[in-house]
Design a protein around this motif. Structure first.
Motif, PDB file in Angstrom:
ATOM      1  N   SER A 695       0.837  -1.199   0.000  1.00 15.33           N
ATOM      2  CA  SER A 695       0.000   0.000   0.000  1.00 15.33           C
ATOM      3  C   SER A 695       0.870   1.247   0.000  1.00 15.33           C
ATOM      4  CB  SER A 695      -0.860   0.010   1.261  1.00 15.33           C
ATOM      5  OG  SER A 695      -0.002   0.018   2.402  1.00 15.33           O
ATOM      6  N   TYR A 696       0.207   2.388  -0.149  1.00 13.35           N
ATOM      7  CA  TYR A 696       0.884   3.669   0.017  1.00 13.35           C
ATOM      8  C   TYR A 696       0.569   4.199   1.405  1.00 13.35           C
ATOM      9  CZ  TYR A 696       2.907   4.539  -4.527  1.00 13.35           C
ATOM     10  OH  TYR A 696       3.719   4.508  -5.629  1.00 13.35           O
ATOM     11  N   GLU A 697       1.589   4.664   2.119  1.00 13.15           N
ATOM     12  CA  GLU A 697       1.372   5.212   3.463  1.00 13.15           C
ATOM     13  C   GLU A 697       2.119   6.539   3.584  1.00 13.15           C
ATOM     14  OE1 GLU A 697      -0.682   3.763   5.466  1.00 13.15           O
ATOM     15  OE2 GLU A 697      -0.855   1.802   4.460  1.00 13.15           O
ATOM     16  N   LEU A 698       1.660   7.372   4.543  1.00 12.93           N
ATOM     17  CA  LEU A 698       2.304   8.665   4.772  1.00 12.93           C
ATOM     18  C   LEU A 698       3.747   8.469   5.208  1.00 12.93           C
ATOM     19  CD1 LEU A 698      -0.490  10.518   6.785  1.00 12.93           C
ATOM     20  CD2 LEU A 698      -0.049  10.559   4.324  1.00 12.93           C
ATOM     21  N   VAL A 699       4.636   9.338   4.720  1.00 11.85           N
ATOM     22  CA  VAL A 699       6.022   9.270   5.204  1.00 11.85           C
ATOM     23  C   VAL A 699       6.121  10.078   6.495  1.00 11.85           C
ATOM     24  CG1 VAL A 699       6.951   9.093   2.861  1.00 11.85           C
ATOM     25  CG2 VAL A 699       6.862  11.313   3.954  1.00 11.85           C
ATOM     26  N   PRO A 700       7.087   9.748   7.365  1.00  8.88           N
ATOM     27  CA  PRO A 700       7.288  10.528   8.581  1.00  8.88           C
ATOM     28  C   PRO A 700       7.672  11.977   8.225  1.00  8.88           C
ATOM     29  CG  PRO A 700       8.646   8.539   8.584  1.00  8.88           C
ATOM     30  CD  PRO A 700       8.014   8.636   7.249  1.00  8.88           C
ATOM     31  N   THR A 701       7.404  12.917   9.145  1.00  9.25           N
ATOM     32  CA  THR A 701       7.627  14.346   8.879  1.00  9.25           C
ATOM     33  C   THR A 701       9.061  14.654   8.456  1.00  9.25           C
ATOM     34  OG1 THR A 701       6.271  14.508  10.842  1.00  9.25           O
ATOM     35  CG2 THR A 701       6.885  16.570   9.799  1.00  9.25           C
ATOM     36  N   ASP A 702      10.035  14.059   9.145  1.00 12.37           N
ATOM     37  CA  ASP A 702      11.427  14.396   8.798  1.00 12.37           C
ATOM     38  C   ASP A 702      11.750  13.968   7.367  1.00 12.37           C
ATOM     39  OD1 ASP A 702      11.059  11.817   9.896  1.00 12.37           O
ATOM     40  OD2 ASP A 702      13.225  11.560  10.109  1.00 12.37           O
ATOM     41  N   VAL A 703      11.217  12.823   6.960  1.00 13.17           N
ATOM     42  CA  VAL A 703      11.459  12.355   5.594  1.00 13.17           C
ATOM     43  C   VAL A 703      10.779  13.303   4.605  1.00 13.17           C
ATOM     44  CG1 VAL A 703      11.137  10.450   3.972  1.00 13.17           C
ATOM     45  CG2 VAL A 703      11.654   9.950   6.374  1.00 13.17           C
ATOM     46  N   GLN A 704       9.552  13.715   4.948  1.00 14.62           N
ATOM     47  CA  GLN A 704       8.824  14.630   4.066  1.00 14.62           C
ATOM     48  C   GLN A 704       9.601  15.944   3.882  1.00 14.62           C
ATOM     49  OE1 GLN A 704       4.693  14.811   4.028  1.00 14.62           O
ATOM     50  NE2 GLN A 704       4.523  16.990   3.617  1.00 14.62           N
ATOM     51  N   ASP A 705      10.096  16.507   5.001  1.00 16.02           N
ATOM     52  CA  ASP A 705      10.843  17.766   4.907  1.00 16.02           C
ATOM     53  C   ASP A 705      12.032  17.620   3.979  1.00 16.02           C
ATOM     54  OD1 ASP A 705       9.040  18.847   6.590  1.00 16.02           O
ATOM     55  OD2 ASP A 705      10.306  18.767   8.395  1.00 16.02           O
ATOM     56  N   LYS A 706      12.728  16.518   4.135  1.00 14.20           N
ATOM     57  CA  LYS A 706      13.925  16.314   3.326  1.00 14.20           C
ATOM     58  C   LYS A 706      13.561  16.192   1.839  1.00 14.20           C
ATOM     59  CE  LYS A 706      18.125  13.651   2.844  1.00 14.20           C
ATOM     60  NZ  LYS A 706      17.963  13.612   1.387  1.00 14.20           N
ATOM     61  N   LEU A 707      12.514  15.439   1.557  1.00 14.54           N
ATOM     62  CA  LEU A 707      12.112  15.253   0.161  1.00 14.54           C
ATOM     63  C   LEU A 707      11.722  16.582  -0.468  1.00 14.54           C
ATOM     64  CD1 LEU A 707      10.017  11.971   0.469  1.00 14.54           C
ATOM     65  CD2 LEU A 707      12.128  12.270  -0.844  1.00 14.54           C
ATOM     66  N   MET A 708      11.011  17.423   0.311  1.00 12.31           N
ATOM     67  CA  MET A 708      10.574  18.706  -0.239  1.00 12.31           C
ATOM     68  C   MET A 708      11.763  19.629  -0.472  1.00 12.31           C
ATOM     69  SD  MET A 708       6.991  19.198   1.797  1.00 12.31           S
ATOM     70  CE  MET A 708       6.815  20.923   1.385  1.00 12.31           C
ATOM     71  N   LYS A 709      12.711  19.604   0.451  1.00 16.83           N
ATOM     72  CA  LYS A 709      13.923  20.427   0.275  1.00 16.83           C
ATOM     73  C   LYS A 709      14.681  19.997  -0.979  1.00 16.83           C
ATOM     74  CE  LYS A 709      15.274  22.296   4.721  1.00 16.83           C
ATOM     75  NZ  LYS A 709      14.946  21.348   5.817  1.00 16.83           N
ATOM     76  N   ASP A 710      14.845  18.670  -1.119  1.00 16.23           N
ATOM     77  CA  ASP A 710      15.561  18.150  -2.294  1.00 16.23           C
ATOM     78  C   ASP A 710      14.876  18.591  -3.580  1.00 16.23           C
ATOM     79  OD1 ASP A 710      17.221  16.962  -0.545  1.00 16.23           O
ATOM     80  OD2 ASP A 710      16.527  14.889  -0.892  1.00 16.23           O
ATOM     81  N   PHE A 711      13.544  18.547  -3.559  1.00 14.62           N
ATOM     82  CA  PHE A 711      12.786  18.905  -4.759  1.00 14.62           C
ATOM     83  C   PHE A 711      12.976  20.385  -5.095  1.00 14.62           C
ATOM     84  CE2 PHE A 711       8.721  20.205  -6.822  1.00 14.62           C
ATOM     85  CZ  PHE A 711       8.860  19.467  -7.980  1.00 14.62           C
ATOM     86  N   GLU A 712      12.908  21.223  -4.053  1.00  9.10           N
ATOM     87  CA  GLU A 712      13.104  22.662  -4.273  1.00  9.10           C
ATOM     88  C   GLU A 712      14.486  22.944  -4.843  1.00  9.10           C
ATOM     89  OE1 GLU A 712      12.206  25.056  -0.775  1.00  9.10           O
ATOM     90  OE2 GLU A 712      10.237  24.074  -0.741  1.00  9.10           O
ATOM     91  N   ALA A 713      15.483  22.305  -4.249  1.00 10.39           N
ATOM     92  CA  ALA A 713      16.860  22.504  -4.709  1.00 10.39           C
ATOM     93  C   ALA A 713      16.974  22.137  -6.182  1.00 10.39           C
ATOM     94  CB  ALA A 713      17.810  21.669  -3.875  1.00 10.39           C
ATOM     95  N   LYS A 714      16.306  21.052  -6.563  1.00  8.41           N
ATOM     96  CA  LYS A 714      16.367  20.599  -7.945  1.00  8.41           C
ATOM     97  C   LYS A 714      15.672  21.588  -8.885  1.00  8.41           C
ATOM     98  CE  LYS A 714      14.914  16.783 -10.097  1.00  8.41           C
ATOM     99  NZ  LYS A 714      13.869  15.802  -9.944  1.00  8.41           N
ATOM    100  N   GLN A 715      14.553  22.147  -8.406  1.00  9.24           N
ATOM    101  CA  GLN A 715      13.819  23.119  -9.224  1.00  9.24           C
ATOM    102  C   GLN A 715      14.712  24.325  -9.517  1.00  9.24           C
ATOM    103  OE1 GLN A 715      11.578  20.848  -9.902  1.00  9.24           O
ATOM    104  NE2 GLN A 715      10.019  22.433 -10.110  1.00  9.24           N
ATOM    105  N   VAL A 716      15.439  24.772  -8.467  1.00  9.39           N
ATOM    106  CA  VAL A 716      16.323  25.923  -8.635  1.00  9.39           C
ATOM    107  C   VAL A 716      17.426  25.605  -9.644  1.00  9.39           C
ATOM    108  CG1 VAL A 716      17.971  27.425  -7.454  1.00  9.39           C
ATOM    109  CG2 VAL A 716      15.802  26.834  -6.352  1.00  9.39           C
ATOM    110  N   ASP A 717      17.984  24.398  -9.521  1.00  8.86           N
ATOM    111  CA  ASP A 717      19.030  23.946 -10.451  1.00  8.86           C
ATOM    112  C   ASP A 717      18.582  24.011 -11.898  1.00  8.86           C
ATOM    113  OD1 ASP A 717      20.775  23.495  -8.513  1.00  8.86           O
ATOM    114  OD2 ASP A 717      20.736  21.287  -8.588  1.00  8.86           O
ATOM    115  N   GLU A 718      17.324  23.565 -12.116  1.00  7.24           N
ATOM    116  CA  GLU A 718      16.881  23.383 -13.503  1.00  7.24           C
ATOM    117  C   GLU A 718      16.450  24.602 -14.190  1.00  7.24           C
ATOM    118  OE1 GLU A 718      13.980  20.282 -13.368  1.00  7.24           O
ATOM    119  OE2 GLU A 718      15.517  18.757 -13.159  1.00  7.24           O
TER     120      GLU A 718
END
Ligand SMILES: Nc1nc2c(ncn2[C@@H]2O[C@H](COP(=O)(O)OP(=O)(O)O)[C@@H](O)[C@H]2O)c(=O)[nH]1
Ligand SMILES: [Mg+2]
Length: 718
Positions: A695-718
């Motif tokens: 199934s799909y389940e919610l990720v823990p908050t710390d994991v979510q924060d990290k994923l969002m930061k990584d995504f933002e960083a990538k957006q800036v790069d591109e």
């Protein structure tokens, strides 16, 4: 070479964990039957079985190897299977086309998780099993203990036919309680000296003999009566009883050998030749359409191709079993799976890389053809009279994945062609071009399985590739209701654009009631539903789109454009760009402009309103969770458990099974990336596992924060 009739052919699979000695046993069997003049060894890299460079490189069987031996005017076709769980495809295939499994047990390690895995496959396919304890010369070998483990695991059906007088480096004698003789060997092995059982072994031998006679009688009523009358059976009657016991899986006989020294191998072959069932004595197999096919050489011509491989020096070799009829050189056949014609120019029987030409093969026999046009693993070739298909082999799910890329980007097409060709040789490789992850993924059975693929690409096809971590297919969703509106307006020159959308989003759950009243910031929103559209998403979950616009605030003809705008955002969630799922959207109000409103305007207004509402609706990232079952030797349970806990696993249960522990857990896919490698090193390769999407389940908050930061960083790069 002699043409063997169906009732002179026996097909046997050699199974067992890696390192139990299957490939070494093959050398001894071929030597004993006179097919080779000298036994090769793993150390010298010159065995008949492991003849591919990749196998010699790793000292490990990667492919199953087909060979035959002639023994007392009978033909034994034997398939030596790779032992490692990484190459389980070969073992599954071999079991499907053979009738008896010889399951090797290491004298050093006894019953292993690999033994259990292979045994489970024999159970599933209902095949007779003979246990063969090898490496009796190992100093750690404890025969009585292994026998006890076998009985613990598989019950009282485990019946020894032989036992060693002593184990360890001085091993040189077996007592055979079927023939009631003692076999001893000179240090070089080979032909045994057969003598009467010495007095000091007689009591033990007699006791085991009685147990064997009784077990043999149990599988046949007439034999049972005779046994009650006379308290004994003749040798032939015992063979008959054992054969019936094997076929019904009412008896698992235990044999002993020292393959490396060629001790006991002849006696094993004699037993295989005399006692195990002929092809003609096994239950019939069914075609895909459910028709039962008997291995009858007078029946229609039908060949099943269970293995194709590209081999050193010759090219493509296609291995087949004659399911019915007989095949002759020059036969023209039809590939029923592909609709193509094939001429079988030459027929061979094989022993590893060696081939021997034959004119004809009868039902039940196994052989090979070379340079066929389009025959792939799993195809059936038929004569004119029939259209059989036998796609009966079911392979286990893959459990190790890597993204693959050519080092040189212009090689993508070449790489894909080769990968597809390799998949036709080994169906346990799954190739996936993931649009979502923008990666080409290879799914296989384990790290080693994939490493051999890379090795072969680089050495055989001279194509450099690299592996990368596969990206994780995250999902996004929301956890509470939120409201937003958005006005799209453009009035610079020419025709203007105008669209305004007001909407509410909320988490969608199966079976939830229709929307009614909502409160946001003290304001009440009463909904009257005019239409609902439920859209299942390709990537799992749903979007439910509710139109509750009243008073013609937005024309109905603009509703599809609004939905289109929303779907664009669902495909690229606002948090990490992953697919979103399970959202209900209620469009309840908006505005139009009599001239400037058009579809584009409403699409953009819908998209932006949705995006904003989504961000305010407690958005969360979901990750895929897998159901994982791990089979662990008891002494390694603590380590394996500790490791799993470090992987955010939720342990669902534990149970003791035959000789090992089974651990059931739910584990995020992200944490399973290199699990097979870790498990293998934690347990010395003695554990195994399977995994399946749960199934799909919610990720823990710390994991979510990290994923969002990584995504933002990538957006800036591109
Ligand atoms: N001492 C001893 N070693 C053996 C015996 N049989 C095999 N081996 C060794 O065990 C290792 C694994 O053997 P191999 O035939 O490759 O096993 P497989 O993985 O089951 O095919 C090799 O190093 C062999 O030389 C045996 O009877 N006695
Ligand atoms: Mg091997």
């Amino acid at each position: 070479m002699k043409v063997y009739q169906t009732n002179e052919i026996k097909n046997v699979a050699l199974l067992g964990s890696s390192g139990t000695g299957k490939t070494t046993l093959v050398e001894a069997m071929l030597f004993e039957s006179g097919l080779i003049k000298r036994r090769g060894s793993i150390a010298a890299k010159n065995t008949v079985s492991d003849y591919f460079p990749v196998e010699q490189e790793y000292g490990y069987s990667v492919f199953s190897t087909v060979f035959h031996v002639e023994w007392n005017n009978k033909k034994l076709n034997v398939i030596d299977c790779p032992g490692s769980d990484d190459f389980v495809g070969g073992a599954v295939t071999a079991l499907n086309v053979t009738d008896t499994a010889v399951l090797l047990i290491s004298g050093q390690y006894g019953v292993e998780v690999g033994t259990q895995n292979h045994f489970r496959y024999t159970e599933k396919l209902d095949k007779p099993v003979i246990f063969l304890i090898n490496q009796l010369d190992n100093e750690k070998c404890d025969y009585d203990n292994i026998l006890e483990q076998l009985k613990d695991s598989y019950g009282s059906k485990v019946i020894p036919i032989q036992y060693p007088v002593a184990t360890g480096p001085n091993f040189n004698a077996l007592i055979d309680v079927l023939l009631m003789k003692m076999y001893t060997w000179k240090p070089e092995g080979g032909e045994p000296v057969i003598e009467d059982i010495p007095a000091e072994e007689m009591d033990k031998a007699m006791e085991m003999h009685k147990a064997l006679v009784e077990a043999a009688a149990e599988n046949d009523e007439a034999l049972m009566e005779k046994f009650f009358d006379q308290e004994t059976l003749s040798e032939d009657e015992m063979r008959e009883g054992i054969r019936k016991g094997l076929v019904a899986r009412g008896m698992f006989p235990v044999f002993c050998v020292c393959a490396a020294k060629d001790m006991g191998v002849r006696r094993l072959m004699e037993f295989l030749g005399n006692v195990v069932p002929f092809v003609s004595e096994m239950p019939k197999v069914s075609t895909t359409d459910g028709k039962e096919i008997a291995p009858d050489s007078k029946g229609p011509k039908s060949l099943y191709f269970f293995k194709t491989s590209v081999e050193p020096h010759i090219g493509e070799v296609s291995y087949f079993k004659v399911m019915s009829g007989k095949v002759r050189e020059g036969d023209d056949l039809l590939n029923t799976d592909r609709g193509t014609k094939e001429r079988i120019a030459q027929i061979y029987v094989v022993a590893g890389a060696n081939r021997f030409k034959v004119e004809e093969l009868h039902a039940g026999d196994i052989g090979a053809a070379v340079k066929l046009k389009e025959v792939k693993t799993g195809n059936t070739l038929n004569g004119k009279e029939c259209d059989n298909r036998f796609n009966f082999i079911k392979y286990p799910n893959s459990k190790y994945s890597r993204a693959i890329k050519p080092v040189n980007e212009s090689d993508v097409e070449k790489m894909m062609t080769i990968l597809h060709r390799m998949r036709e040789e080994d169906p346990t490789w799954v190739i996936e071009q993931s649009k979502e992850l923008r990666q080409t993924l290879i799914h296989g059975q384990g790290e080693f399985h994939l490493r051999t693929l890379k090795w072969r690409l680089e050495h055989n096809d001279k194509l450099l590739v690299k592996f990368e971590e596969p990206k994780i297919p995250y999902r996004e969703t929301i956890t509470k209701a939120a409201r937003a509106d958005y006005r799209h307006k453009k009035q610079s020159g020419g025709a203007g654009q105008f669209g305004e959308v007001h909407l509410i989003v909320e988490p969608y759950k199966e079976g939830m009631p229709l929307p009614d009243t909502y409160r946001f910031n003290g304001q009440e929103f009463k909904i009257s539903v005019r239409g609902t559209e439920e859209i299942p998403l390709e990537w799992g979950g749903k979007v439910v789109f509710v139109n509750s616009v009243v008073g013609g605030a937005i024309d109905t003809r603009f509703m599809p454009a609004i939905l289109k705008g929303i779907m664009a955002r669902m495909e690229q969630g606002p948090l990490t760009g992953s697919y979103a799922r399970d959202v209900r959207v209620i469009v309840y109000d908006g505005k139009m402009h009599p001239v400037d409103s058009n579809e584009i305007s409403f699409m953009l207004a819908g998209r932006n309103a949705f995006s904003e509402a989504f961000k305010n609706a407690g958005p969360k990232i979901l990750e895929p969770i897998y159901d994982v079952e791990v089979f662990v030797p008891s002494d390694k349970m603590g380590d394996v458990m500790g490791d799993l806990q470090g992987r955010r696993a939720m342990i669902m249960g534990m149970s003791s099974e035959k000789g090992y522990e089974k651990l059931v857990a739910k584990v995020p896919l992200k944490e399973m990336a290199s699990y097979s490698t870790t498990l293998s090193s934690l347990t010395g390769g003695r554990a195994s596992f399977i995994m399946k999407f749960a199934s799909y389940e919610l990720v823990p908050t710390d994991v979510q924060d990290k994923l969002m930061k990584d995504f933002e960083a990538k957006q800036v790069d591109e």
